[in-house]
Design a protein around this motif. Structure first.
Motif, PDB file in Angstrom:
ATOM      1  N   TYR A 326       0.847  -1.185   0.000  1.00  0.00           N
ATOM      2  CA  TYR A 326       0.000   0.000   0.000  1.00  0.00           C
ATOM      3  C   TYR A 326       0.887   1.241   0.000  1.00  0.00           C
ATOM      4  N   SER A 327       1.202   1.709  -1.213  1.00  0.00           N
ATOM      5  CA  SER A 327       2.115   2.827  -1.390  1.00  0.00           C
ATOM      6  C   SER A 327       1.359   4.145  -1.304  1.00  0.00           C
ATOM      7  N   CYS A 344       2.660   2.136   3.325  1.00  0.00           N
ATOM      8  CA  CYS A 344       2.315   3.243   4.218  1.00  0.00           C
ATOM      9  C   CYS A 344       1.728   2.759   5.537  1.00  0.00           C
ATOM     10  N   ASN A 345       1.333   1.491   5.634  1.00  0.00           N
ATOM     11  CA  ASN A 345       0.794   0.971   6.888  1.00  0.00           C
ATOM     12  C   ASN A 345       1.897   0.520   7.837  1.00  0.00           C
ATOM     13  N   VAL A 346       2.850  -0.270   7.314  1.00  0.00           N
ATOM     14  CA  VAL A 346       3.924  -0.836   8.129  1.00  0.00           C
ATOM     15  C   VAL A 346       5.210  -0.026   8.006  1.00  0.00           C
ATOM     16  N   LYS A 376       4.587   4.628  10.400  1.00  0.00           N
ATOM     17  CA  LYS A 376       3.555   5.100   9.488  1.00  0.00           C
ATOM     18  C   LYS A 376       4.189   5.796   8.287  1.00  0.00           C
ATOM     19  N   HIS A 377       3.725   5.419   7.125  1.00  0.00           N
ATOM     20  CA  HIS A 377       4.149   6.054   5.876  1.00  0.00           C
ATOM     21  C   HIS A 377       5.665   6.041   5.689  1.00  0.00           C
ATOM     22  N   GLY A 378       6.288   4.912   6.020  1.00  0.00           N
ATOM     23  CA  GLY A 378       7.700   4.756   5.685  1.00  0.00           C
ATOM     24  C   GLY A 378       7.907   4.956   4.190  1.00  0.00           C
TER      25      GLY A 378
END
Length: 458
Positions: A326-327, A344-346, A376-378
């Motif tokens: 989930y980008s 963006c989750n992990v 969040k949002h790595g």
């Protein structure tokens, strides 16, 4: 990437075929001189595919890092630089008053100036700047989001509050301007206008938002509206060109779905439903053959296929918990049946099977290497080196990395701290701006400076 050595024993026909093949791959060297490679004239490069095509560049980073060519002071912003014809274009915001704070649910009110600063690509010397006063009322108010788009004699900028401007590349003279809220009664998205303008042919496209005007095509020479299409909010995703066997389509990811439009008329051709939360259609969809992958946050993602004859869409799979990737801040890429994207989750870089959506591996090495659980949002920006399996990876912690990405995992070939992460997100320091690569140089910015590093292989 590879070089060819030409022998006098080769026939003229063979030479022409070899030259044509090498020009296509962007890796031709003749008598020690490289053919001109792509500039980086806008978001994701000249071809908007995130591939860096230039011969004679390093394939690993030494322990000492890359040589610094120059640095120049700038102000805040998320807009990456663009590079064309020996000029570097960087878009920033010089705040004068107000409290700048980062809250995903609140707008910060500031006063200041949006500025396009143009530098000499070899020296970093300022050539000219264009600036205008612009109050801000957006969340994460560091500065503009959109990378300048350079097209011939003109450069196009889109500011956070909807100032769309066309300028002369030689001196910054204003050619035309529009303001999206004033001219179209468009609502400013909470995180600002972010759809990097796309120039194709005689038209400029960007997301505007509203009934019948989700996306608008402008005459690139005059700023006049050529067509408007889609009932949707603006979202945050840049349009791109989808090249089919015998035609081109405009690929648009809006808050209501992924759309294929006629680029000349705006007429709808096909649609695939996907509705990311909070209008967070951000990352440009991944195209591989006749298949397209789009992602949002939480479990919003979809892989679908376009029928090459009828343009009918067929859903292949949808995202689920602990499935897919989930980008958001940075687009995913697809190579040899694998999707690579920062989640963006992990917050990890995740490799996903293109056919099934199953996860193959994940790592924090590309985003925050000291992290063990989640962030969040790595974010990491992935740019492929030609047609190789090596990538330039710019991490949110300010590291520039060269790494091999494959089904077997993430293999580093050196990293160094290229710039300090001067931004803030969720309590950590981040650098959330995409670099530009051109002229065997990496151009990287934060909220205080832009730096240029030598990428040439010695």
């Amino acid at each position: 990437m590879r070089d060819f050595v030409f022998s006098p024993m080769l026939s003229t026909f063979t030479l022409r075929r070899a030259a044509a093949a090498l020009i296509t791959s962007g890796s031709l060297a003749l008598s020690g001189n490289c053919l001109p490679a792509d500039d980086w004239s806008g978001w994701q490069g000249d071809q908007r595919d995130g591939v860096y095509r230039e011969s004679g560049v390093v394939n690993e980073i030494p322990e000492s890092g890359l040589p610094l060519k120059w640095k120049a002071k700038i102000a805040g912003g998320y807009a990456g630089p663009s590079v064309a014809d020996g000029r570097v274009f960087v878009f920033d915001y010089a705040k004068r008053q107000g409290e700048a704070f980062n809250d995903p649910g609140k707008r910060a009110d500031l006063t200041g100036d949006e500025r396009l600063i143009v530098l000499d690509a070899e020296t970093g010397k300022e050539l000219w700047r264009h600036e205008y006063e612009r109050p801000y009322s957006i969340s994460y108010p560091a500065g503009p989001r959109c990378t300048p788009t350079v097209d011939g004699d003109h450069v196009y900028i889109l500011g956070s509050e909807g100032d769309l401007r066309c300028l002369s590349v030689t001196d910054g003279e204003l050619v035309w301007s529009r303001n999206l809220p004033t001219d179209f009664d468009a609502e400013v998205p909470i995180w600002g206008f972010s759809a990097h303008p796309l120039v194709h042919g005689d038209l400029l496209y960007t997301m505007v938002g509203g009934d019948g005007q989700g996306i608008v095509a402008f005459d690139k020479s005059t700023g006049e509206v050529r067509w408007k299409q889609l009932d949707c909010n603006a979202g945050y995703c840049a349009p791109s060109i989808l090249r089919r066997a015998e035609s081109e389509q405009l690929l648009v990811y809006s808050p209501t779905g992924v759309h294929g439009l006629d680029p000349i008329t705006g007429d709808p051709i096909w649609n695939m439903d996907i509705s990311p939360m909070y209008d967070m259609s951000i990352a440009i969809p991944v195209v591989e053959g006749n298949r397209i992958f789009a992602s949002g946050i939480r479990t919003e993602s979809v892989m679908f296929e376009l029928d090459p004859q009828s343009n009918a869409t067929k859903e292949i799979w949808r995202g689920e918990r602990d499935h897919s990737v989930y980008s958001s801040n940075s687009p995913a890429v697809a190579v040899d049946g694998v999707i690579y994207g920062t989640d963006c989750n992990v917050g990890e870089l995740i490799a996903v099977d293109f056919e099934t959506g199953d996860r193959i591996w994940s790592t924090f090495q590309a985003t925050q290497p000291n992290e063990k659980r989640f962030i969040k949002h790595g974010t990491a920006f992935l740019n492929r080196l030609g047609d190789s399996d090596r990538f330039l990876v710019f991490s949110e912690n300010g590291d520039l990395i060269i790494a091999t990405l494959s089904k077997d995992g993430f293999q580093e070939h050196g990293r160094f701290r290229a710039i300090e992460p001067t931004g803030e997100a969720f309590g950590r320091s981040v650098a959330w701006t995409a670099p530009a690569y051109a002229n065997q140089t990496a151009f990287i910015r934060n909220d205080q400076e832009i730096v240029a590093y030598d990428l040439s292989a010695k």
